[in-house]
Every structure is written in structure tokens, then in C-alpha cells.
Design a protein around this motif. Structure first.
Motif, mmCIF file in Angstrom:
data_model
loop_
_atom_site.group_PDB
_atom_site.id
_atom_site.type_symbol
_atom_site.label_atom_id
_atom_site.label_comp_id
_atom_site.label_asym_id
_atom_site.label_seq_id
_atom_site.Cartn_x
_atom_site.Cartn_y
_atom_site.Cartn_z
ATOM 1 N N ARG A 18 0.630 -1.186 -0.259
ATOM 2 C CA ARG A 18 -0.258 0.031 -0.233
ATOM 3 C C ARG A 18 1.200 1.455 -0.344
ATOM 4 N N VAL A 19 0.920 1.852 -1.334
ATOM 5 C CA VAL A 19 2.026 3.092 -1.183
ATOM 6 C C VAL A 19 0.727 4.550 -1.249
ATOM 7 N N LEU A 20 1.510 5.340 -0.813
ATOM 8 C CA LEU A 20 1.002 6.913 -0.715
ATOM 9 C C LEU A 20 2.143 7.655 -1.752
ATOM 10 N N VAL A 21 1.651 8.349 -2.881
ATOM 11 C CA VAL A 21 2.512 8.558 -3.589
ATOM 12 C C VAL A 21 2.608 10.351 -3.557
ATOM 13 N N ASP A 54 -2.047 15.050 6.179
ATOM 14 C CA ASP A 54 -3.347 14.991 6.405
ATOM 15 C C ASP A 54 -4.043 13.147 6.515
ATOM 16 N N ILE A 55 -3.257 13.229 4.980
ATOM 17 C CA ILE A 55 -4.099 11.015 4.918
ATOM 18 C C ILE A 55 -3.304 10.358 5.727
ATOM 19 N N LEU A 56 -2.569 10.410 6.102
ATOM 20 C CA LEU A 56 -0.806 9.754 6.772
ATOM 21 C C LEU A 56 -1.907 9.967 8.050
ATOM 22 N N ARG A 57 -1.951 11.538 8.649
ATOM 23 C CA ARG A 57 -2.416 11.973 10.335
ATOM 24 C C ARG A 57 -4.251 10.841 10.408
ATOM 25 N N LYS A 58 -5.075 10.933 9.284
ATOM 26 C CA LYS A 58 -6.232 9.708 9.748
ATOM 27 C C LYS A 58 -6.058 8.613 9.179
ATOM 28 N N ARG A 59 -4.555 7.555 8.734
ATOM 29 C CA ARG A 59 -4.957 6.220 7.959
ATOM 30 C C ARG A 59 -3.969 5.686 8.031
ATOM 31 N N LYS A 60 -2.950 6.090 9.183
ATOM 32 C CA LYS A 60 -1.153 5.736 8.726
ATOM 33 C C LYS A 60 -1.267 4.652 8.703
ATOM 34 N N ARG A 62 -2.834 2.572 6.663
ATOM 35 C CA ARG A 62 -3.360 1.970 5.318
ATOM 36 C C ARG A 62 -2.576 2.066 4.731
ATOM 37 N N PHE A 63 -1.187 1.740 4.574
ATOM 38 C CA PHE A 63 0.304 2.755 4.006
ATOM 39 C C PHE A 63 0.930 2.161 4.510
ATOM 40 N N ASP A 64 1.999 1.200 3.521
ATOM 41 C CA ASP A 64 3.210 0.066 4.119
ATOM 42 C C ASP A 64 4.356 0.983 3.866
ATOM 43 N N ILE A 65 4.397 2.120 3.034
ATOM 44 C CA ILE A 65 5.365 3.256 2.565
ATOM 45 C C ILE A 65 4.927 3.913 1.594
ATOM 46 N N VAL A 66 5.235 5.387 1.637
ATOM 47 C CA VAL A 66 4.977 6.772 1.145
ATOM 48 C C VAL A 66 6.069 6.968 0.069
ATOM 49 N N ILE A 67 6.185 7.164 -1.068
ATOM 50 C CA ILE A 67 7.100 7.636 -1.907
ATOM 51 C C ILE A 67 6.628 9.338 -1.934
ATOM 52 N N SER A 68 7.892 10.153 -2.471
ATOM 53 C CA SER A 68 7.709 11.522 -2.157
ATOM 54 C C SER A 68 8.626 12.389 -3.302
ATOM 55 N N ASP A 69 8.081 13.117 -4.226
ATOM 56 C CA ASP A 69 8.912 14.564 -4.819
ATOM 57 C C ASP A 69 9.884 15.033 -3.817
ATOM 58 N N VAL A 70 10.382 15.686 -3.937
ATOM 59 C CA VAL A 70 11.810 16.805 -2.248
ATOM 60 C C VAL A 70 11.100 17.775 -2.762
ATOM 61 N N ASN A 71 10.794 19.119 -3.940
ATOM 62 C CA ASN A 71 10.807 20.108 -4.696
ATOM 63 C C ASN A 71 9.241 20.015 -4.962
ATOM 64 N N MET A 72 8.549 20.884 -3.498
ATOM 65 C CA MET A 72 6.889 20.862 -4.173
ATOM 66 C C MET A 72 6.346 21.928 -3.235
ATOM 67 N N PRO A 73 5.647 22.895 -4.338
ATOM 68 C CA PRO A 73 5.030 24.413 -2.948
ATOM 69 C C PRO A 73 4.646 24.205 -1.679
ATOM 70 N N ASP A 74 4.070 23.542 -1.519
ATOM 71 C CA ASP A 74 3.634 23.824 0.036
ATOM 72 C C ASP A 74 4.288 23.087 1.617
ATOM 73 N N LEU A 86 8.862 11.280 12.935
ATOM 74 C CA LEU A 86 8.098 11.685 14.108
ATOM 75 C C LEU A 86 6.738 11.053 14.770
ATOM 76 N N GLU A 87 6.104 11.450 13.147
ATOM 77 C CA GLU A 87 4.763 11.073 13.684
ATOM 78 C C GLU A 87 4.377 9.298 13.657
ATOM 79 N N MET A 88 4.994 8.823 12.658
ATOM 80 C CA MET A 88 4.589 7.086 12.118
ATOM 81 C C MET A 88 5.455 6.120 11.468
ATOM 82 N N ASN A 89 5.580 5.152 12.106
ATOM 83 C CA ASN A 89 6.336 4.180 11.429
ATOM 84 C C ASN A 89 6.229 3.767 9.987
ATOM 85 N N LEU A 90 6.776 4.815 9.182
ATOM 86 C CA LEU A 90 6.954 4.713 7.947
ATOM 87 C C LEU A 90 7.920 5.003 6.837
#
Length: 94
Positions: A18-21, A54-60, A62-74, A86-90
Motif C-alpha cells: 500500500r503506497v502513498l505517492v 493529513d491523509i497519513l494522520r487519519k489513515r496511517k 492503511r499505508f506501507d510506504i510513502v514515495i515523495s517528490d523533494v521539490n513541492m510548493p507547499d 516523528l509521527e508514524m512508523n512508515l
């Protein structure tokens, strides 16, 4: 299986992972989603790091790993990694 050859690696591939991209580029987000789904992963996509948190805090659970871009606007991927660490073991790939 290609030409009758089964790769030993494909037998151990973690189907159903289960991946969050997270990526602000919709083209890359679609490409990653398509590639990961070919690996039989369950993929959830998100365009903003703050929404991903927000998604991870509500449903952490439900995911096994997070794949994230480094450069994002927010928020950059490293800051997202810090929050997730700090908040979850992912595991996070940035």
C-alpha cells in the motif's frame, strides 16, 4: 514471465503493498501510479505534501510506504519525511 523465464525476483515481489505517492507534477504522479499498479501495489496519489500528511494522520495504518517528490510548493519532501518519521512508523522514499 518472458520467453519462458521466470525471474526469481518476481516471485518475491510484495504484491499488495500500500503506497502513498506525493508529487505536485500531475504527469509524474500518473506515471508513478501506473508503474506501481503494474507491480500489483495499491496506490493512493496526492498532489500536496500537506494533504499527504493529513491523509497519513487519519489513515496511517492503511499505508506501507510513502514515495515523495523533494521539490513541492507547499512543503519539501524532506520536511514531509521529518513529520512522517516523528509521527508514524512508515518508510519514506524521497
Amino acid at each position: 514471465m518472458e520467453n519462458g523465464f521466470v525471474s526469481p525476483r518476481s516471485e518475491t515481489f510484495p504484491a499488495g503493498l500500500r503506497v502513498l505517492v506525493v508529487d505536485d507534477d500531475p504527469t509524474w504522479l500518473k506515471i508513478l501510479e501506473k508503474m506501481l499498479k503494474k507491480c500489483s501495489y495499491e496506490v493512493t496519489t496526492c498532489c500536496l505534501a500537506i494533504d499527504a500528511l493529513d491523509i497519513l494522520r487519519k489513515r496511517k495504518d492503511r499505508f506501507d510506504i510513502v514515495i515523495s517528490d523533494v521539490n513541492m510548493p507547499d512543503m519539501d519532501g524532506f520536511k514531509l519525511l521529518e513529520h512522517v518519521g516523528l509521527e508514524m512508523n512508515l518508510p519514506v522514499i524521497s
